[in-house]
Scaffold this motif. Structure first.
Motif, PDB file in Angstrom:
ATOM      1  N   UNK A 108     -22.683  28.801   5.311  1.00 22.84           N
ATOM      2  CA  UNK A 108     -22.392  27.496   5.914  1.00 22.84           C
ATOM      3  C   UNK A 108     -22.485  27.503   7.426  1.00 22.84           C
ATOM      4  N   UNK A 109     -22.747  28.670   8.034  1.00 21.13           N
ATOM      5  CA  UNK A 109     -22.894  28.724   9.488  1.00 21.13           C
ATOM      6  C   UNK A 109     -24.104  27.927   9.943  1.00 21.13           C
ATOM      7  N   UNK A 110     -24.073  27.464  11.173  1.00 24.25           N
ATOM      8  CA  UNK A 110     -25.129  26.601  11.691  1.00 24.25           C
ATOM      9  C   UNK A 110     -26.124  27.286  12.599  1.00 24.25           C
ATOM     10  N   UNK A 111     -26.253  28.629  12.496  1.00 24.05           N
ATOM     11  CA  UNK A 111     -27.239  29.385  13.283  1.00 24.05           C
ATOM     12  C   UNK A 111     -26.978  29.306  14.779  1.00 24.05           C
ATOM     13  N   UNK A 112     -25.738  29.115  15.161  1.00 25.85           N
ATOM     14  CA  UNK A 112     -25.362  29.023  16.573  1.00 25.85           C
ATOM     15  C   UNK A 112     -23.922  29.516  16.692  1.00 25.85           C
ATOM     16  N   UNK A 113     -23.580  30.260  17.764  1.00 27.07           N
ATOM     17  CA  UNK A 113     -22.191  30.709  17.915  1.00 27.07           C
ATOM     18  C   UNK A 113     -21.178  29.563  17.888  1.00 27.07           C
ATOM     19  N   UNK A 114     -21.600  28.368  18.306  1.00 29.46           N
ATOM     20  CA  UNK A 114     -20.667  27.238  18.353  1.00 29.46           C
ATOM     21  C   UNK A 114     -20.374  26.660  16.981  1.00 29.46           C
ATOM     22  N   UNK A 115     -21.170  27.030  15.975  1.00 27.10           N
ATOM     23  CA  UNK A 115     -20.965  26.507  14.623  1.00 27.10           C
ATOM     24  C   UNK A 115     -20.730  27.631  13.622  1.00 27.10           C
ATOM     25  N   UNK A 116     -20.300  28.777  14.122  1.00 26.37           N
ATOM     26  CA  UNK A 116     -20.014  29.935  13.279  1.00 26.37           C
ATOM     27  C   UNK A 116     -18.636  30.477  13.635  1.00 26.37           C
ATOM     28  N   UNK A 117     -17.645  29.613  13.494  1.00 25.17           N
ATOM     29  CA  UNK A 117     -16.289  29.924  13.935  1.00 25.17           C
ATOM     30  C   UNK A 117     -15.301  29.705  12.790  1.00 25.17           C
ATOM     31  N   UNK A 118     -14.159  30.378  12.899  1.00 23.39           N
ATOM     32  CA  UNK A 118     -13.152  30.313  11.843  1.00 23.39           C
ATOM     33  C   UNK A 118     -11.761  30.196  12.464  1.00 23.39           C
TER      34      UNK A 118
END
Length: 356
Positions: A52-62
């Protein structure tokens, strides 16, 4: 666990997106937890195509939420950065953008009861040990995400989520200026090593033959520049009491230049190897604090005393405020962000056997 799915709340917080979990729904062992999160996000893979990550550090957070372990807070919030193309999950920093969704998520999950039309949530930020206050709109006994607040980098308007941080100076480095100096020299460049909620290395964009107005894509394509910045970061880590930062997500490298709009200065921030599409909340607060130093790349003399700062970044500005005492000391800081629930349901990680 993977056959049944794991309960997950996917939210936008500020200019980031992340998966919000209850601690009780994740493995207790950190190594097992991190392995699960990598499989949920689809890392390591530049596209994160199988997660489900978006291929960007800003969309790969928990965000991991649980009842508070201390009396002065309502909940515990652990932030985890799931790297995109590395099998790495880091708890070496907090995240002020994802923090914007923590109050709403805690109410959605029943960790904090609604208290009228506005509910204050006291959040223990586990990464740094500090407590933040978030004010969440809760008319009619439920979280409202609708409102008139606009923030740069997010289309439309949403309910404001004011955030207030106290005692964040030296959150990870032990002191606002871990070396005791407003200016240090690394590889021939003047730098300010500072931590007011986020360890940052602040440098002048002009020292690297940049105007400071380059796009994210232009800077990321400049391999020679990135190599110089990373070399400075690796030397700054021990100086900031962070040790070997080769695999860490801090300190953040921030290039500053004169403002071109209504901000106090312009920034380009690394997180730490990709260029931030905007700027993190704590980084913006730390940069604003650096403008008040007598010397340094970000120092700006004769500032107005209202404590409000607009920090320019690649897609707009972020406004933060500093609570400044009569003696000039900074007692606290804050920002106003927005958040929105995107989906609530079950997430299914890929099997361990299929992991790259």
């Amino acid at each position: 666990m993977s056959d049944e799915g794991i309960r997950c709340l996917w939210m936008r917080g500020g200019t980031s997106k992340g998966a919000y979990f209850l601690k009780a729904d994740l493995p207790a062992d950190p190594a097992d937890r991190d392995d699960l999160l990598l499989r949920i996000m689809g890392s390591p893979d530049p596209r994160q195509i199988d997660g489900i990550g978006g291929a960007d550090p800003l969309t790969s957070k928990v965000a991991v939420l649980s009842p508070s372990s201390r009396a002065d807070a309502d909940i515990d919030y652990l932030f985890l950065q799931v790297f995109v193309d590395q099998a790495l999950v880091s708890d070496a920093q907090g995240c002020g953008n994802i923090l914007a969704g923590v109050g709403p998520a805690a109410i959605e999950r029943g960790l904090v009861p609604v208290a009228g039309d506005e509910t204050t949530v006291r959040i223990h930020m586990v990464n740094t040990g500090e407590v933040a206050l978030a004010r969440v709109k809760t008319p009619g006994g439920r979280v409202s995400y609708s409102g008139s607040m606009e923030i740069a980098g997010v289309p439309g308007s949403h309910a404001a989520v004011p955030l207030l941080f106290m005692n964040i100076a030296g959150s990870m480095c032990g002191a606002l200026l871990p070396t005791g100096n407003p200016v240090d020299i690394i590889d021939g460049h003047e730098v300010t090593l500072i931590d007011n909620g986020m360890p940052c290395v602040i440098l002048k964009a002009s020292d690297f033959a940049l105007t400071g107005q380059e796009s994210r894509e232009e800077i990321e394509a400049n391999e020679a520049l990135k190599a110089k910045i990373e070399a400075i970061r690796l030397k700054a880590g021990p100086m900031m009491n962070l040790g070997d930062v080769t695999t860490a997500s801090v300190p953040k490298m921030t290039l500053v230049s004169p403002a071109t709009g209504d901000g106090i200065l312009s920034t380009r921030s690394f997180i730490p190897h990709r260029v931030h599409a905007s700027i993190g909340v704590f980084a913006a607060i730390t940069v604003a604090t650096a403008t008040r130093l007598g010397h340094g790349p970000a120092a700006i003399p004769n500032q107005p005393g209202d404590g409000r700062y607009r920090i320019e970044h690649p897609i707009g500005t972020m406004e933060v405020f500093l609570d400044i005492g009569e003696d000039g000391t900074i007692r606290g800081a804050g920002s106003v962000r927005t958040a929105r629930k995107l989906f609530d349901g079950l997430v299914f990680p890929r099997d361990r056997a299929s992991r790259a």
